[in-house]
Scaffold this motif. Sequence first.
Motif, PDB file in Angstrom:
ATOM      1  N   PHE A  43       0.834  -1.215   0.000  1.00 12.80           N
ATOM      2  CA  PHE A  43       0.000   0.000   0.000  1.00 12.80           C
ATOM      3  C   PHE A  43       0.869   1.265   0.000  1.00 12.80           C
ATOM      4  N   GLU A 234      -5.572  -4.161  16.537  1.00 10.07           N
ATOM      5  CA  GLU A 234      -6.650  -3.999  15.559  1.00 10.07           C
ATOM      6  C   GLU A 234      -6.153  -3.700  14.150  1.00 10.07           C
ATOM      7  N   ARG A 240      -3.294  -2.296   5.725  1.00 11.27           N
ATOM      8  CA  ARG A 240      -4.221  -1.988   4.640  1.00 11.27           C
ATOM      9  C   ARG A 240      -5.091  -0.779   4.982  1.00 11.27           C
ATOM     10  N   SER A 241      -5.345  -0.621   6.267  1.00 14.85           N
ATOM     11  CA  SER A 241      -6.169   0.514   6.686  1.00 14.85           C
ATOM     12  C   SER A 241      -5.345   1.797   6.603  1.00 14.85           C
ATOM     13  N   GLU A 242      -5.861   2.763   5.886  1.00 12.92           N
ATOM     14  CA  GLU A 242      -5.149   4.031   5.713  1.00 12.92           C
ATOM     15  C   GLU A 242      -4.930   4.716   7.062  1.00 12.92           C
ATOM     16  N   SER A 243      -5.889   4.575   7.964  1.00 17.04           N
ATOM     17  CA  SER A 243      -5.725   5.263   9.249  1.00 17.04           C
ATOM     18  C   SER A 243      -4.547   4.675  10.030  1.00 17.04           C
ATOM     19  N   TYR A 244      -4.374   3.345   9.983  1.00 17.13           N
ATOM     20  CA  TYR A 244      -3.217   2.748  10.670  1.00 17.13           C
ATOM     21  C   TYR A 244      -1.919   3.058   9.935  1.00 17.13           C
ATOM     22  N   ARG A 245      -2.006   3.160   8.620  1.00 16.18           N
ATOM     23  CA  ARG A 245      -0.796   3.488   7.845  1.00 16.18           C
ATOM     24  C   ARG A 245      -0.312   4.895   8.227  1.00 16.18           C
ATOM     25  N   GLN A 246      -1.253   5.817   8.287  1.00 13.93           N
ATOM     26  CA  GLN A 246      -0.889   7.186   8.693  1.00 13.93           C
ATOM     27  C   GLN A 246      -0.314   7.193  10.101  1.00 13.93           C
ATOM     28  N   ARG A 247      -0.970   6.442  10.977  1.00 13.84           N
ATOM     29  CA  ARG A 247      -0.528   6.416  12.386  1.00 13.84           C
ATOM     30  C   ARG A 247       0.872   5.818  12.491  1.00 13.84           C
TER      31      ARG A 247
END
Lengths: 262, 251
Positions: A43, A234, A240-247
């Motif tokens: 990603f 989580e 894959r989750s953009e929010s975790y990628r940003q974090r």
Amino acid sequence: MSVEEILELGPQSFGLLTRATSDTRATAIMLLNAGNVHRSGPFRLATRLARALAAAGYPVFRFDLPNIGDTLPVADRPLTQVTQEVLDRVQHRTGCSRFVVGGLCSGADRGWQLALKDPRVTGVVLLDGLARGAGWLRLARLGRAARKPPAAWLGTLRRQFGRAKSPLRITESLRDWPAPGTERAQIKELLARGTKIFALFTGGTSYFLHPRQFFATFGEPARDRAVKFEHWPESDHLFRSESYRQRLIVTIKAWVESQFPE
Amino acid sequence: MSLASPRPLMIGPQDRRLFAALHIPPANPLAGVLVCAPFFHEYIVSYRLFALLGAALAEQGVAVLRFDYYGTGDSGGVDTDFSLAGACADAARALKVLREQVERLPLAILGVRAGVLPAIRTSAACDPRTLWLWQPVDGAEYISELQQRDTAVQPQSTGDVDPAETLDGFPCNAKLAHELREERSLDLARGLRVPITLLDSGIGVPRILCARRINLASSLRDWVGQMDLQRFPGGPVRELARNLANLPELR
């Protein structure tokens, strides 16, 4: 705007150096392939992480190891030797003689091996890296099973205590991990040398389900001030989750800036 | 003998730099192929396959240029900069770079999955000798596939990002899904004068006018829709490269 330049590593290999876009610091970063994913990462995580770190002043290098992405030939020498030679090349180009290395999954494993081998490595980033702690893993799996309907309990107990290989054993057979028990001496060696360690585990693997596994793996040194441990149960393994990628990008950048200010 | 790695290039102006990989034949090239990669996670899972195919085609005397669209992979830009119109402009720019390498030799454009959309539009504008469509998808069908996959593998979110602003796990600008859904490039393909070769399984093939069809080995087509990367065996890749390099349009 990030400035990426191509760095030839020989006739069959190259990498991309993301130049620092603010005052260049003395530490460079090298991101290693996540499994067989090519250098931009799952990603596009590695590209984005490289640019975020470069904006903070760190030159960042990404490349494909043999038999991955654009590096078509298989390795003709040990991978640790390959990565050490890449450090030489990046040092020559950037002038940085200290490195933070690491990555996700096998990228974490190779970063760990490189850190042990090369004293220029002063920081390691381990994302879903080495972990054992079979007892805590079993406890976590039983805890998960308890949240399922009672009809599913028997099957879970059979799998836990039956002859089936545990996820930890399966992972150990697939990953390039040191012999069980040696990691405690290895972490001590790295800490004695002043190496900083960032270890983050997601909930996306089958082998790491309980945060205590980290401490069971590395023992008391895991509580050292030079070790930062995070557990994001989580998040999935590939972010894959953009929010975790940003974090993740924000978290790693903050850790690098706090540990390697110069 | 192992295949040779490509030569990396940065192409385009400073404010729209594209990463490209050029596979150069060992002797003077006989033809050139531009690869328009698939989008989003399919780009990741197929990256190695098209690096291998590029090298195998170069072995057959065909120069191959692969590139990352702006806002993807190693190219400049953030993820939300990726757009269909931008991808078409990038393909045209990359084709120009390839044209400089092969000059007057025959050119083919290979579009892979949703990469057929910029491939077809570029073919309409630049008139290559031939167009190859690899497991093509039309816009609406593709968006529906992506949304199904997003629903199937939707991980937990911290709540900071609206999942509606992502496609296949990638952030995207609000217009992109609409732009893709409305795209009818396969209709446009019917109007092209260039001969089309379809590379597919032969099952569920869209009804487009094709000069010929090449059935892909399962090892070359089964990566579609997969989350995990697989290894691509060299044998079928080399065999496909031989078949493609010997197509009459490239001779």
